[in-house]
Design an enzyme around this catalytic site. Structure first.
Site, short mmCIF file in Angstrom:
data_model
loop_
_atom_site.label_atom_id
_atom_site.label_comp_id
_atom_site.label_asym_id
_atom_site.label_seq_id
_atom_site.Cartn_x
_atom_site.Cartn_y
_atom_site.Cartn_z
N ARG A 18 0.83 -1.21 0.00
CA ARG A 18 0.00 0.00 0.00
C ARG A 18 0.87 1.26 0.00
O ARG A 18 0.58 2.21 -0.73
CB ARG A 18 -0.96 0.00 1.19
CG ARG A 18 -2.07 -1.04 1.05
CD ARG A 18 -2.98 -1.05 2.25
NE ARG A 18 -2.20 -1.35 3.46
CZ ARG A 18 -2.57 -1.05 4.69
NH1 ARG A 18 -3.71 -0.43 4.93
NH2 ARG A 18 -1.82 -1.37 5.72
N ASN A 36 -6.23 -2.76 2.11
CA ASN A 36 -6.15 -4.21 2.24
C ASN A 36 -7.56 -4.78 2.31
O ASN A 36 -8.46 -4.16 2.88
CB ASN A 36 -5.41 -4.61 3.52
CG ASN A 36 -3.91 -4.48 3.38
OD1 ASN A 36 -3.36 -4.44 2.29
ND2 ASN A 36 -3.23 -4.39 4.51
#
Length: 88
Positions: A18, A36
């Site tokens: 990320r 996520n």
């Protein structure tokens, strides 16, 4: 300008994926977010220039060094007018 919904599978959680996505999105001027998913995948919404989106998708296929990207599903969507790029 276009917007895409991206679902990345493989070893993509707990490997800095990320942060890698956010860093590169900001460098390319792409708006949206990355998060996520409970099933171990990473989901992103990207908005920007066609060329910038294509470049980021190339980078996401590689991922950070410790990741192992197995598959990326990309679906074109309507733009939502995101401001900035957020890690959720």
């Amino acid at each position: 300008m276009k917007a895409v919904d991206v679902l990345i599978s493989g070893r993509v959680q707990k490997v800095g994926y990320r942060a890698f996505t956010r860093k590169n999105a900001l460098l390319l001027g792409i708006k949206g977010y990355v998060e996520n998913m409970p099933d171990g995948k990473v989901h992103a919404v990207l908005e920007g220039d066609d060329h910038q989106i294509d470049k980021l998708l190339e980078l996401l296929r590689q991922g950070p060094v410790v990741s192992q990207v197995r598959d990326i599903k990309v679906t074109e969507i309507e733009r939502a007018g995101h401001q900035g790029f957020e890690v959720r």
